[in-house]
Design a protein around this motif. Structure first.
Motif, PDB file in Angstrom:
ATOM      1  N   VAL B 612       0.836  -1.199   0.000  1.00  0.00           N
ATOM      2  CA  VAL B 612       0.000   0.000   0.000  1.00  0.00           C
ATOM      3  C   VAL B 612       0.876   1.256   0.000  1.00  0.00           C
ATOM      4  O   VAL B 612       0.699   2.175  -0.818  1.00  0.00           O
ATOM      5  CB  VAL B 612      -0.950  -0.013   1.217  1.00  0.00           C
ATOM      6  CG1 VAL B 612      -1.723   1.290   1.300  1.00  0.00           C
ATOM      7  CG2 VAL B 612      -1.892  -1.193   1.142  1.00  0.00           C
ATOM      8  N   PHE B 615       2.622   1.713  -3.367  1.00  0.00           N
ATOM      9  CA  PHE B 615       1.707   2.166  -4.415  1.00  0.00           C
ATOM     10  C   PHE B 615       1.431   3.658  -4.295  1.00  0.00           C
ATOM     11  O   PHE B 615       1.514   4.402  -5.271  1.00  0.00           O
ATOM     12  CB  PHE B 615       0.383   1.379  -4.347  1.00  0.00           C
ATOM     13  CG  PHE B 615       0.232   0.404  -5.462  1.00  0.00           C
ATOM     14  CD1 PHE B 615       0.959  -0.760  -5.469  1.00  0.00           C
ATOM     15  CD2 PHE B 615      -0.611   0.662  -6.525  1.00  0.00           C
ATOM     16  CE1 PHE B 615       0.850  -1.659  -6.496  1.00  0.00           C
ATOM     17  CE2 PHE B 615      -0.736  -0.232  -7.572  1.00  0.00           C
ATOM     18  CZ  PHE B 615      -0.008  -1.391  -7.556  1.00  0.00           C
ATOM     19  N   THR B 634      -4.465   1.739  -6.040  1.00  0.00           N
ATOM     20  CA  THR B 634      -3.950   1.074  -4.849  1.00  0.00           C
ATOM     21  C   THR B 634      -4.981   0.091  -4.312  1.00  0.00           C
ATOM     22  O   THR B 634      -4.659  -1.067  -4.010  1.00  0.00           O
ATOM     23  CB  THR B 634      -3.620   2.110  -3.760  1.00  0.00           C
ATOM     24  OG1 THR B 634      -2.800   3.112  -4.334  1.00  0.00           O
ATOM     25  CG2 THR B 634      -2.901   1.461  -2.592  1.00  0.00           C
TER      26      THR B 634
END
Lengths: 367, 668
Positions: B612, B615, B634
């Motif tokens: 996460v 991204f 994401t």
């Protein structure tokens, strides 16, 4: 106090250990309930191998008979000849019954030999089921042996054996041949027993062993054609831990009998102790299902009860022989006896084996 | 015999059988499209359903699954240059350049149609071969298998690129890396330095991803455009099918090679596609452009690798020896269904064997057909601006890499091999040569040792060995005439960026980066020699010879670099080409740093949190995407990875955070 709540994930093993101590001595009623939970069955091997197949066969039955019918998933954690996944289990699993481990002979052997990669301790665990298997050694008729009565003909001959490695399950036949005083040249680097059997069929090796199911489907035809002569089976252990003939091969003698035929007396001494320990760890107690350190008696009993119910399940009885062969999986006392025989070794016997491996086969287990 | 055929055919051609097979194909396709996930992952999804099914339907499902994996992984290797499995490594070589040229749809449809034909021809070959397979397989002893490994290694002659000396050095590099871990003859551990991960050797999938996928991602990041250089997909998929038909004879030969080599246990399916690729390079005469997007470089490995699965069935069914990962899975499934492999499969169970062989062919047709239909929509991926695609690709290769052992170590080694790949690409060290050495290292060493043990050195006079020696000699001769080069003509002709001075001093000035790289390689060989000297004779002899040969050839490379004339064949640096083209490029280290950042974040926070963070950081800082776009991409990627992982009961590699705290899945 039961070990039911998954919300305790944040809590540390200390609490669980306290819980275990608390429930100690209370009657073992199956109060554990796994409803709606997922049990991870760690298999320290890759997908598709023997241990994986074994676990995947058993998993749905276990799910059916554990209280609350939890989902049982097989989690493969291969690597390091099964030491990696097992170390991971030691490090991570909590005694809540939601993580169990399936071991195999290749998990027991490095433990017994003191491999430096082993960071697990069998004696901390609680065994809830043991799945035995067996094996049969056989020779080529080119050795001049036509039946076990000719076993003396093998003395003084140069025999060749295709081995997966001196610390693999092939350690058992190696010790057996040593006890019988056979002169065997081990050629290493074989990928599996199947490759060894191929070398036998090609005539490259003249002595070999196969596990029972492979022996029945692949070597029996050779025996019928007169291309292979069965020698002995590794036998099974009774509930008291005494070696017996393998009921799958009632006509084949076990090593103990062959030893008497060759040497005129029953086997004894450290080399035989080594054979017994590794034979049990590799065959009679090959597959084990264990709970992590700190599992309460209640939890152990819950699992053992589940296995008892699995073994009584008609669906299980109808299918297990096709998938796993004719060896009965055991729990309770039988499992305890096999576990104890397969995970204990006299330190002197161990160092004798380690020295032998080092001096004769250049095996260094690390320092 | 005839009634057996009829019985097998009636088994297959039922609505139920085809229906279950279709389920297997669909699951296999969805899983196989993801690099690194193969039959193994598919099996764990399917196992719960196998219970209570009748044997034929369950087998149909398993076969559908196994058949489609080597087909579906072609998507990633052609479109993104990511070899999803060992079966698609050679496909990358020409498939990806085609995609870059905007011919993704053509490359894919050619690959799938070749797969389809390969699968069918494989089945035809096997129908006859099954009956004589037992004695033929038994005729391949360790001696023949060793010579076959040598034959595989001789493909280096074809794949060495511009400079044979570098090719041999790269191959030796692969052989030494491949000898890390337990020695086959003695079990002693080589070059492990007490790192648990190295005891098992480095996984092939990681070497493949590191050598091929990472350098391409880095290169594309530097160029900052979409994968395809053009905005259209160019010639459509019908063109690809025509390509296969035009090259029907090549397709036929490669399918035959695939089926036969796949049937030999022990060599492993891993080299089949390289052998087929090498064969294409040696034999194609009219206008070969291998390495730069020649469609025949796609057709050859793809027709071979599907036929190979059929061939791999034979040792699995007749001897219980699986030829590769997918076959191991198939074997496990068979055992669960209560089918024991063995001689009975060509005796009383022969109809079952034919059912399996032909089902595989049918499943190939279904799977490849489905893939052809999907080729056009999926190949549009190559039109997406790369900065939006890049985080997905980096996530995908990391996800694929940690399928190997599910630890952080996988990612660290991926990064290390990736850096090696980036510089090998830049300095024209042929990566396929390294890969072939790596793949065959264990086999060559094991079989040589076994052959000498069983037969003494007279093993060289065995008939089978002599025949293979002959084939190898022919192959080398052909290979020296037709060598494939990864370098584009522009690269070969590019002038070295240097002053006009000649002589060693000027050479060192102009070629300093290349010389440094060669010195690093030399250092690695020195480490290999040093480690080998500590082992027992049987443990040291192979790595010692390979490392010494590698060192000698690297010294040769160095001396050419230092004393060779300007534009010597050994000298190669793609940075010169870039200078000549005057393309503005971003820095290599910057691109590598992005890949490294995901690995580093994983080391601290575990994979999910790292993903996460990575991204968001990449899309905001590098791609300069809007917050909305960042959020959507994401969430999309993370959601997808989590769904997949939860379906497969997968744990993600953890980091320091996981060491300190127990977290619930998926953070655990």
């Amino acid at each position: 106090m039961t070990v039911t709540t998954p919300t305790r994930r944040g809590a540390l093993g200390v609490i669980a250990a306290a819980a275990a101590a608390f429930t100690l001595g209370t009657p073992a009623h199956a109060q554990v309930d796994f409803s709606g939970q997922t049990i991870e069955w760690i298999i320290p091997f890759g997908t598709g191998g023997g241990s994986d197949t074994w676990a995947r066969f058993n998993a749905p039955f276990l799910s059916k008979h554990l209280p609350g019918n939890p989902t049982v998933v097989v989690v493969n954690e291969p690597g390091g000849g099964s030491t990696r996944g097992t170390n991971l289990f030691t490090q991570r699993a909590r005694p809540d019954g939601l993580t169990i481990l399936g071991t195999s002979g290749s998990t027991q052997f490095p433990y017994l030999l003191g491999d430096p990669r082993v960071r697990y301790e069998y004696q901390d665990w609680s065994v809830v089921m043991v799945g035995p298997t067996g094996g049969v050694a056989y020779v080529s008729p080119s050795t001049g042996v036509e039946s076990i009565d000719d076993v003396a003909n093998l003395q003084g001959q140069r025999l060749v054996y295709a081995s997966q490695g001196a610390t693999s399950l092939d350690l058992v036949p190696m010790l057996a041949f040593k006890l019988l005083g056979l002169d065997v040249n081990y050629v290493f680097g074989f990928g599996g027993r199947g490759d060894g059997r191929l070398a036998f069929e090609r005539g490259e090796v003249n002595i070999d062993y196969q596990t029972s199911s492979a022996f029945i489907s692949n070597v029996t035809p050779l025996v019928d054609e007169g291309k292979a002569v069965p020698l002995m089976s590794w036998g099974v252990l009774d509930d008291d831990g005494n070696p017996q003939r393998d009921p799958t091969f009632p006509d084949l003698p076990i090593l103990e009998e062959v030893y008497e035929m060759v040497h005129g007396e029953a086997p004894s001494g450290p080399m035989y102790d080594a054979y017994k320990a590794f034979n049990t760890a590799g065959f009679a107690a090959q597959k084990m299902v264990v709970l992590p350190e700190g599992a309460s008696d209640e939890l152990v009993e819950t699992y053992r009860a589940a296995w008892r119910d699995v073994f009584a399940d008609p669906d299980y009885q109808a299918t297990f022989e096709d998938a796993l062969g004719s060896y009965e999986q055991v729990t309770d006392r039988g499992a305890d006896a096999l576990f104890s025989a397969g995970t204990n070794i006299d330190p002197e016997v161990r160092s004798m084996v380690v020295d032998m491996l080092a001096s004769e086969y250049n095996v260094r287990l690390g320092d | 015999m005839f009634d057996i055929f009829v019985s097998a055919l009636t088994n297959i051609l039922t609505f139920q059988h085809i229906g279950y097979m279709m389920i297997g194909v669909l699951v296999g396709l969805m899983i196989g499209i993801f690099p690194g996930l193969g039959g193994i992952a598919g099996l764990s999804l399917m196992i719960p359903f196998l219970y209570g099914m009748d044997t034929t339907s369950a087998l149909a499902m398993l076969i559908g699954l196994v058949a489609v994996i080597p087909t579906s992984d072609t998507f990633a290797s052609v479109l993104m240059g990511i070899p999803g499995s060992s079966a698609s490594q050679a496909t990358v070589l020409d498939g990806f350049p085609m995609a870059k040229r905007g011919e993704a749809a053509r490359a894919l449809s050619a690959a799938f149609f070749a797969s389809l034909v390969g699968g069918l021809i494989g089945a035809v070959v096997l129908t006859g071969f099954v009956l004589i397979a037992r004695p033929v397989i038994l005729a391949f002893s360790s001696a023949e298998l060793f010579m076959l490994s040598v034959f595989g290694l001789s493909m280096v002659g074809v794949l060495a690129g511009k400079s044979l000396v570098k090719g041999v050095a790269a191959c030796a590099l692969g052989l030494v890396i491949g000898s890390v871990g337990g020695a086959p003859a003695t079990g002693e551990f080589r070059m492990v330095y007490d790192v648990d991960y190295l005891y098992d050797g480095i996984p092939l999938i990681i070497v493949g991803l590191g050598l091929f996928a990472v350098p391409e991602i880095v290169d594309l990041l530097r160029r900052d455009r979409s994968i395809s250089e053009h905005n259209t997909l160019g010639a459509g998929w019908f063109e690809g099918i025509r390509d296969v038909m035009r090259n029907w004879w090549l397709t036929l030969r490669c399918s035959g090679i695939g089926a036969l080599i796949g049937a030999i246990p022990g060599l492993g399916g891993t080299v089949v596609d390289w052998i087929a690729y090498g064969h294409a390079v040696q034999t194609v005469k009219d206008n070969p452009k291998f390495g730069q997007g020649d469609v025949r470089g796609v057709i050859a490995p793809e027709s071979a690798n599907n036929a190979k699965e059929g061939g791999g069935l034979l040792p699995t069914l007749l001897f219980g020896i699986p030829g590769g990962g997918a076959m191991a899975v198939f074997l496990g499934g068979m055992v669960l269904l209560g089918i024991q492999p063995g001689p009975s499969m060509v005796g009383s169970n022969l109809d079952l064997t034919y059912t399996i062989v032909w089902s595989l062919a049918l499943a190939n047709v279904l799977g490849a057909g489905l893939c052809i239909v999907l080729a056009i929509p999926i190949s549009k991926l190559t039109l997406i601006p790369f900065k939006l695609l890049a985080p997905f690709m980096i996530a995908v290769i990391c996800f694929a890499a940690f399928q190997a052992t599910r630890t952080l170590d996988d990612l660290i080694v991926l990064l290390a091999v990736g850096v090696l790949g980036v510089y090998m690409r830049r300095f024209g060290w042929p990566r396929p040569a390294l890969l072939i050495g790596f793949v065959l290292a264990t086999q060559a060493e094991t079989y040589l040792y076994q052959a000498v043990q069983f037969y003494g050195w007279e093993f060289l006079t065995r008939t089978g060995v002599m025949i293979i020696i002959g084939i190898t000699a022919g192959s080398i001769w052909l290979g020296l005439r037709a060598r494939v080069s990864e370098a584009t003509p522009a690269e070969i002709l590019a002038e070295e960026a240097r002053d006009t001075a000649t002589g060693p001093a000027a050479n060192i000035r102009a070629r300093a980066p290349q010389i440094t790289f060669a010195l690093v390689a030399l250092g690695f060989f020195a480490v290999g020699i040093h480690d080998a000297l500590k082992q027992s004779f049987l443990g040291q002899v192979f790595p010692l010879i390979m490392a010494s040969a590698g060192a000698a050839f690297t010294l040769l490379v160095l001396s050419f670099l230092v004393w060779g004339k300007p534009n010597h064949a050994v000298s190669s640096d793609t940075e010169h080409e870039a200078l000549a083209e005057a393309t503005p490029l971003r820095s290599t280290l910057g691109a590598i740093a992005w890949v490294a950042s995901l690995v580093a974040l994983t080391a601290v926070f575990g994979f999910v949190i790292a993903l996460v963070t990575f991204f968001v950081a990449f899309l905001r800082l590098r791609a300069r995407a809007s917050w909305l776009m960042t959020l959507i991409l994401t969430a999309g990627c993370t959601g997808f990875v989590l769904t997949l992982a939860s379906a497969l009961n997968m744990r993600f590699p953890g980091g320091v955070l996981q060491e300190m705290y127990r977290l619930p899945w998926p953070f655990s």
